[in-house]
Scaffold this motif. Structure first.
Motif, PDB file in Angstrom:
ATOM      1  N   UNK A  42      13.896  51.862  80.154  1.00 60.76           N
ATOM      2  CA  UNK A  42      14.909  51.288  79.261  1.00 60.76           C
ATOM      3  C   UNK A  42      14.858  52.033  77.931  1.00 60.76           C
ATOM      4  N   UNK A  43      16.002  52.249  77.273  1.00 60.77           N
ATOM      5  CA  UNK A  43      16.008  53.021  76.028  1.00 60.77           C
ATOM      6  C   UNK A  43      15.440  52.296  74.822  1.00 60.77           C
ATOM      7  N   UNK A  44      15.130  51.014  74.941  1.00 61.43           N
ATOM      8  CA  UNK A  44      14.642  50.236  73.805  1.00 61.43           C
ATOM      9  C   UNK A  44      15.766  49.414  73.208  1.00 61.43           C
ATOM     10  N   UNK A  45      15.386  48.443  72.401  1.00 64.25           N
ATOM     11  CA  UNK A  45      16.377  47.525  71.859  1.00 64.25           C
ATOM     12  C   UNK A  45      15.910  46.971  70.516  1.00 64.25           C
ATOM     13  N   UNK A  46      16.829  46.277  69.868  1.00 66.16           N
ATOM     14  CA  UNK A  46      16.526  45.582  68.615  1.00 66.16           C
ATOM     15  C   UNK A  46      17.035  44.152  68.713  1.00 66.16           C
ATOM     16  N   UNK A  81      21.379  56.618  72.161  1.00 68.03           N
ATOM     17  CA  UNK A  81      20.585  57.844  72.133  1.00 68.03           C
ATOM     18  C   UNK A  81      20.425  58.350  70.705  1.00 68.03           C
ATOM     19  N   UNK A  82      19.189  58.617  70.291  1.00 62.67           N
ATOM     20  CA  UNK A  82      18.818  59.134  68.973  1.00 62.67           C
ATOM     21  C   UNK A  82      19.115  58.163  67.821  1.00 62.67           C
ATOM     22  N   UNK A  83      19.437  56.916  68.119  1.00 59.02           N
ATOM     23  CA  UNK A  83      19.717  55.935  67.071  1.00 59.02           C
ATOM     24  C   UNK A  83      18.407  55.364  66.529  1.00 59.02           C
ATOM     25  N   UNK A  84      18.322  55.235  65.230  1.00 60.10           N
ATOM     26  CA  UNK A  84      17.163  54.622  64.591  1.00 60.10           C
ATOM     27  C   UNK A  84      17.250  53.109  64.766  1.00 60.10           C
ATOM     28  N   UNK A  85      16.119  52.441  64.977  1.00 56.19           N
ATOM     29  CA  UNK A  85      16.151  50.994  65.161  1.00 56.19           C
ATOM     30  C   UNK A  85      16.824  50.231  64.008  1.00 56.19           C
ATOM     31  N   UNK A  86      16.589  50.658  62.762  1.00 50.51           N
ATOM     32  CA  UNK A  86      17.201  49.973  61.614  1.00 50.51           C
ATOM     33  C   UNK A  86      18.727  50.041  61.673  1.00 50.51           C
ATOM     34  N   UNK A  87      19.247  51.202  62.024  1.00 50.10           N
ATOM     35  CA  UNK A  87      20.700  51.382  62.129  1.00 50.10           C
ATOM     36  C   UNK A  87      21.251  50.530  63.259  1.00 50.10           C
TER      37      UNK A  87
END
Length: 178
Positions: A42-46, A81-87
């Motif tokens: 999984x690509x990760x999540x916030x 893809x390539x997105x920062x978690x804060x954004x």
């Protein structure tokens, strides 16, 4: 601790979707025997804990196909893809709820289901909320809900708040109030 490590002998891609990939791994166990592991990549999540100036938790009501029911959750979404978690946290908060935050800070990060998935979830706290307009994804149907702490705890008792990230958020909020 190498005595607990499993050596991957082979990996087979079973499914590649828009969000996850499913692999079946053949592994050698620490005692020398062999086993099979099903692994979801999984690509990760916030997820965002957003408390309004009126001291209400911002939630979304959403149908979850995997559960075949509608539940209440804090705003959340997967990392692009390539997105920062804060954004991602700011984007998801605004898309799902319409709220914009003047302050955002990282609370914690954790693996959601390490027995079979590598999803890594980042939880943020949003402050200084200003209301805007919801802009959900085209395949996303959410209803904005704002509850005080007592109502959130009641919704947990009723099973309408039942996912780990939201339960953790409510307990975090409860501790902050003491």
């Amino acid at each position: 601790m190498t005595q607990f490590q499993e050596k991957t002998i082979s990996r087979k891609l079973i499914f590649r979707g828009c969000i996850v990939e499913l692999y079946v791994d053949q592994v050698q166990l620490p005692n020398g025997s062999y086993s099979t592991r099903e692994v979801i990549k999984h690509p990760g999540a916030v997820a965002v804990i957003a408390i309004t100036p009126e001291n209400r938790l911002v939630l979304v009501r959403q149908f979850r196909k995997a559960l075949e029911k509608t539940i209440l959750e804090i705003p959340a979404g997967k990392l692009e893809q390539d997105e920062k978690p804060e954004a991602c946290a700011l984007r998801e908060l605004e898309e799902e709820t319409g709220y914009r935050a003047s302050k955002l800070y990282h609370l914690t990060s954790f693996y959601t289901s390490p027995g079979f998935a590598d999803e890594f979830l980042h939880i943020y706290v949003a402050e200084g909320l200003e209301k805007g307009e919801q802009q959900p994804d085209v395949d996303e149907f959410v209803e904005l809900v704002e509850y005080d702490l007592e109502t959130c705890l009641e919704q947990m008792q009723l099973g309408l708040i039942c996912d780990a990230k939201t339960v953790a958020a409510i307990y975090y909020w409860q501790l902050q109030r003491k």
